[in-house]
Scaffold this active site. Sequence first.
Site, mmCIF file in Angstrom:
data_model
loop_
_atom_site.group_PDB
_atom_site.id
_atom_site.type_symbol
_atom_site.label_atom_id
_atom_site.label_comp_id
_atom_site.label_asym_id
_atom_site.label_seq_id
_atom_site.Cartn_x
_atom_site.Cartn_y
_atom_site.Cartn_z
ATOM 1 N N ASN A 9 -3.802 9.144 -3.601
ATOM 2 C CA ASN A 9 -3.046 8.507 -2.519
ATOM 3 C C ASN A 9 -1.670 8.203 -3.086
ATOM 4 O OD1 ASN A 9 -1.951 6.896 -0.541
ATOM 5 N ND2 ASN A 9 -3.274 5.131 -0.957
ATOM 6 N N TRP A 10 -0.728 9.046 -2.713
ATOM 7 C CA TRP A 10 0.613 8.901 -3.290
ATOM 8 C C TRP A 10 1.411 7.740 -2.703
ATOM 9 C CZ3 TRP A 10 3.031 14.504 -3.877
ATOM 10 C CH2 TRP A 10 2.370 15.168 -4.931
ATOM 11 N N LYS A 11 0.919 7.153 -1.609
ATOM 12 C CA LYS A 11 1.658 6.073 -0.941
ATOM 13 C C LYS A 11 3.076 6.560 -0.629
ATOM 14 C CE LYS A 11 -1.430 2.911 -3.182
ATOM 15 N NZ LYS A 11 -1.722 1.546 -3.607
ATOM 16 N N HIS A 96 -6.088 1.658 5.224
ATOM 17 C CA HIS A 96 -5.778 1.212 3.864
ATOM 18 C C HIS A 96 -5.328 -0.250 3.923
ATOM 19 C CE1 HIS A 96 -3.765 0.788 0.006
ATOM 20 N NE2 HIS A 96 -4.493 1.808 -0.396
ATOM 21 N N GLU A 98 -2.970 -1.747 2.563
ATOM 22 C CA GLU A 98 -1.518 -1.931 2.720
ATOM 23 C C GLU A 98 -1.113 -1.789 4.185
ATOM 24 O OE1 GLU A 98 -0.376 0.867 -0.306
ATOM 25 O OE2 GLU A 98 -1.178 -0.482 -1.832
ATOM 26 N N GLU A 165 -12.332 -0.363 -1.577
ATOM 27 C CA GLU A 165 -11.148 -0.731 -2.352
ATOM 28 C C GLU A 165 -10.978 -2.245 -2.362
ATOM 29 O OE1 GLU A 165 -8.293 2.825 -2.811
ATOM 30 O OE2 GLU A 165 -7.622 1.585 -1.146
ATOM 31 N N GLY A 171 -3.515 -1.506 -7.646
ATOM 32 C CA GLY A 171 -2.195 -1.562 -8.265
ATOM 33 C C GLY A 171 -2.030 -2.692 -9.266
ATOM 34 N N SER A 204 -7.066 0.721 -9.184
ATOM 35 C CA SER A 204 -6.771 0.885 -10.614
ATOM 36 C C SER A 204 -7.681 1.892 -11.316
ATOM 37 C CB SER A 204 -6.790 -0.474 -11.333
ATOM 38 O OG SER A 204 -5.788 -1.320 -10.791
ATOM 39 N N GLY A 225 -4.486 5.689 -6.564
ATOM 40 C CA GLY A 225 -3.083 5.478 -6.229
ATOM 41 C C GLY A 225 -2.177 5.852 -7.381
ATOM 42 N N GLY A 226 -1.709 4.841 -8.121
ATOM 43 C CA GLY A 226 -0.721 5.042 -9.180
ATOM 44 C C GLY A 226 -1.022 6.197 -10.126
HETATM 45 P P1 PGA Z 1 -4.216 2.134 -7.335
HETATM 46 O O1 PGA Z 1 -4.257 2.251 -5.726
HETATM 47 O O2 PGA Z 1 -5.042 3.246 -7.875
HETATM 48 O O3 PGA Z 1 -2.768 2.250 -7.679
HETATM 49 O O4 PGA Z 1 -4.797 0.797 -7.662
HETATM 50 C C1 PGA Z 1 -5.433 2.625 -5.074
HETATM 51 C C2 PGA Z 1 -5.186 2.695 -3.586
HETATM 52 O O5 PGA Z 1 -4.429 1.869 -3.063
HETATM 53 O O6 PGA Z 1 -5.740 3.570 -2.895
#
Ligand code: PGA
Length: 241
Positions: A9-11, A96, A98, A165, A171, A204, A225-226
């Site tokens: 998930n590149w956001k 998600h 966010e 999640e 993050g 994470s 994500g990251g």
């Molecule tokens: P993260 O994000 O791996 O950077 O913690 C995961 C996500 O939000 O899907």
Amino acid sequence: MSKTVIAGNWKMFKTQAETLEFLQGFLGHLNDTPDDREIVLCVPFTALGVLSKNLHGSRVKIGAQNVHWEDSGAYTGEISAPMLVEVGVRYVVIGHSERRQYFGETDQTVNLRLKAAQKHGLIPILCVGETKEQRGAGETESLITLQLKQDLVDIDQSNLVIAYEPIWAIGTGDTCEAKEANRIIGLIRSQLSNPEVPIQYGGSVKPENIDEIMAQPEINGALVGGASLSPEGFARIVNYQ
Ligand code: PGA
């Protein structure tokens, strides 16, 4: 047996040029990746076209990060399922944390988006999970039960991925213990009508912890994500041992 799905998930990261650069560094690492692992990149809308042009003959599937419930209309800033399908999208992240936290997404709009995605043959990746305060108050199980109950009304569970999640792990570098993630994912599975729905862990995930996470019996994949922004890092994750 549930399918294994590893999704990045590149956001809101990577321009088109950076997307191309990522692919050049990433695709060469997939030659020995076992065939039964589905690999997905959920990228910003502007990068979708770059993926569809450059993933021909590759096993990597294209994913988006949002979809509106109408096919078209006066919804400034939104995107519809037919638009995503046209550029080759197969998966879409819905709900998600966010989106729920910053953009007013509710379980009701999540449900509408899930239905629209399925109607057009997209596979939704539905995200659920608790905040640190909810966990501290002992509300994790009840919150997730409520999210599932509301999000999954009239949803086809044969065409669905769920991501657990925990918001406090996203993050932050603060991964949920693999055994605890396994326990909550088992709880999620016990509430589904189809126990084969792939259920991912997200929060994470990184090269250093993916092997332990994927060794858990209930966990069928990861939403990353990251660590999905680095071609080498994400390659190590999809090639977990
Ligand atoms: P993260 O994000 O791996 O950077 O913690 C995961 C996500 O939000 O899907």
